[in-house]
Design a protein around this motif. Structure first.
Motif, mmCIF file in Angstrom:
data_model
loop_
_atom_site.group_PDB
_atom_site.id
_atom_site.type_symbol
_atom_site.label_atom_id
_atom_site.label_comp_id
_atom_site.label_asym_id
_atom_site.label_seq_id
_atom_site.Cartn_x
_atom_site.Cartn_y
_atom_site.Cartn_z
ATOM 1 N N ARG A 69 46.347 76.173 50.659
ATOM 2 C CA ARG A 69 45.654 76.730 49.604
ATOM 3 C C ARG A 69 46.274 76.196 48.531
ATOM 4 N N ASP A 70 45.423 76.573 47.283
ATOM 5 C CA ASP A 70 45.916 76.146 45.686
ATOM 6 C C ASP A 70 45.780 77.628 45.176
ATOM 7 N N ASN A 71 46.958 78.252 44.851
ATOM 8 C CA ASN A 71 47.124 79.388 44.405
ATOM 9 C C ASN A 71 46.417 79.613 42.828
ATOM 10 N N ALA A 72 46.503 78.581 42.247
ATOM 11 C CA ALA A 72 46.141 78.347 40.866
ATOM 12 C C ALA A 72 44.501 78.596 40.855
ATOM 13 N N LYS A 73 44.090 77.688 41.976
ATOM 14 C CA LYS A 73 42.571 77.835 41.788
ATOM 15 C C LYS A 73 41.859 78.893 43.028
ATOM 16 N N ASN A 74 42.730 79.770 43.318
ATOM 17 C CA ASN A 74 42.192 80.655 44.424
ATOM 18 C C ASN A 74 41.332 79.874 45.624
ATOM 19 N N THR A 75 41.486 79.021 45.808
ATOM 20 C CA THR A 75 40.856 78.161 47.066
ATOM 21 C C THR A 75 41.679 77.991 48.449
ATOM 22 N N ALA A 76 41.150 77.952 49.352
ATOM 23 C CA ALA A 76 41.679 77.484 50.699
ATOM 24 C C ALA A 76 40.973 76.644 51.202
ATOM 25 N N TYR A 77 41.631 75.707 52.115
ATOM 26 C CA TYR A 77 41.090 74.627 52.689
ATOM 27 C C TYR A 77 41.189 74.576 53.962
ATOM 28 N N LEU A 78 40.529 74.199 54.929
ATOM 29 C CA LEU A 78 40.734 73.979 56.497
ATOM 30 C C LEU A 78 40.376 72.398 56.806
ATOM 31 N N LEU A 79 41.396 71.655 57.032
ATOM 32 C CA LEU A 79 41.255 70.059 57.247
ATOM 33 C C LEU A 79 41.071 70.213 58.973
ATOM 34 N N MET A 80 39.808 69.873 59.460
ATOM 35 C CA MET A 80 39.814 70.026 60.776
ATOM 36 C C MET A 80 39.574 68.398 61.276
ATOM 37 N N ASN A 81 40.599 68.008 62.077
ATOM 38 C CA ASN A 81 40.760 66.682 62.846
ATOM 39 C C ASN A 81 40.535 66.895 64.402
ATOM 40 N N SER A 82 40.211 65.914 65.000
ATOM 41 C CA SER A 82 40.111 65.598 66.358
ATOM 42 C C SER A 82 38.840 66.726 66.776
ATOM 43 N N LEU A 83 37.791 66.891 66.182
ATOM 44 C CA LEU A 83 36.981 68.138 66.524
ATOM 45 C C LEU A 83 36.312 67.952 67.727
ATOM 46 N N LYS A 84 36.198 69.083 68.414
ATOM 47 C CA LYS A 84 35.726 68.905 69.875
ATOM 48 C C LYS A 84 34.351 69.755 70.011
ATOM 49 N N PRO A 85 33.579 69.676 70.984
ATOM 50 C CA PRO A 85 32.340 70.410 71.032
ATOM 51 C C PRO A 85 32.651 72.096 70.886
ATOM 52 N N GLU A 86 33.609 72.364 71.568
ATOM 53 C CA GLU A 86 33.950 73.827 71.583
ATOM 54 C C GLU A 86 34.435 74.245 70.294
ATOM 55 N N ASP A 87 34.493 73.387 69.207
ATOM 56 C CA ASP A 87 34.900 73.877 67.869
ATOM 57 C C ASP A 87 33.437 74.367 67.354
ATOM 58 N N THR A 88 32.391 74.241 67.831
ATOM 59 C CA THR A 88 31.145 74.424 67.100
ATOM 60 C C THR A 88 31.032 75.972 67.008
ATOM 61 N N ALA A 89 30.921 76.271 65.734
ATOM 62 C CA ALA A 89 30.550 77.697 65.336
ATOM 63 C C ALA A 89 30.342 77.855 63.907
ATOM 64 N N VAL A 90 29.790 79.100 63.628
ATOM 65 C CA VAL A 90 29.765 79.528 62.053
ATOM 66 C C VAL A 90 31.276 79.773 61.677
ATOM 67 N N TYR A 91 31.723 79.063 60.598
ATOM 68 C CA TYR A 91 33.136 79.632 60.092
ATOM 69 C C TYR A 91 32.980 80.336 58.949
ATOM 70 N N PHE A 92 33.854 81.513 58.638
ATOM 71 C CA PHE A 92 33.765 82.531 57.723
ATOM 72 C C PHE A 92 35.283 82.300 56.994
ATOM 73 N N CYS A 93 35.212 82.506 55.965
ATOM 74 C CA CYS A 93 36.257 82.716 54.899
ATOM 75 C C CYS A 93 36.696 84.149 54.834
ATOM 76 N N ASN A 94 37.866 84.494 54.640
ATOM 77 C CA ASN A 94 38.297 85.953 54.504
ATOM 78 C C ASN A 94 39.405 85.941 53.704
ATOM 79 N N ILE A 95 39.634 86.932 52.712
ATOM 80 C CA ILE A 95 40.750 87.157 51.895
ATOM 81 C C ILE A 95 41.276 88.586 52.053
ATOM 82 N N VAL A 96 42.600 88.929 51.878
ATOM 83 C CA VAL A 96 43.106 90.035 51.883
ATOM 84 C C VAL A 96 44.057 90.201 50.451
ATOM 85 N N SER A 97 43.737 91.389 50.080
ATOM 86 C CA SER A 97 44.536 91.601 48.692
ATOM 87 C C SER A 97 46.123 91.615 49.272
#
Length: 115
Positions: A69-97
């Motif tokens: 994450r970059d706190n200054a930009k309020n941005t999170a990143y998810l780098l996904m390597n070696s992806l597998k078919p079972e990683d197939t899904a809808v991905y959702f971002c969530n934040i908690v104050s």
């Protein structure tokens, strides 16, 4: 407002990066997380990161996915390597104050991994 991006179609073994950009909030974000939901399954936590940079991963993605994450930009990143078919899904971002009283979800982004 949470804007998730970066999903797509990739072959098994490939990589993708998801971005979650947060705007128009008036509080400090304690935890930024990625969840995913495959068809017919419950939504599950994939990875989370605190403001201080402490991370937590679902066992099945450890060593393959990296959340940052970059706190200054309020941005999170998810780098996904070696992806597998079972990683197939809808991905959702969530934040908690920082107070834990507010939580927000972004729109999902589809990740499809072909075999």
């Amino acid at each position: 407002q949470l804007q998730a991006s970066g999903g797509g179609l990739v072959q098994a073994g490939g990589s993708l990066r998801l971005d979650c950009a947060v705007s128009r909030i008036s509080f400090t974000i304690r935890t930024m997380s990625w969840y995913r939901q495959a068809p017919g399954k419950q939504r599950e936590l994939v990875a989370s990161i605190t403001y201080e940079g402490n991370t937590n991963y679902q066992h099945s993605v450890k060593g393959r996915f990296t959340i940052t994450r970059d706190n200054a930009k309020n941005t999170a990143y998810l780098l996904m390597n070696s992806l597998k078919p079972e990683d197939t899904a809808v991905y959702f971002c969530n934040i908690v104050s920082v107070t834990g009283l507010s939580t927000y979800w972004g729109q999902g982004t589809q990740v499809t991994v072909s075999s």
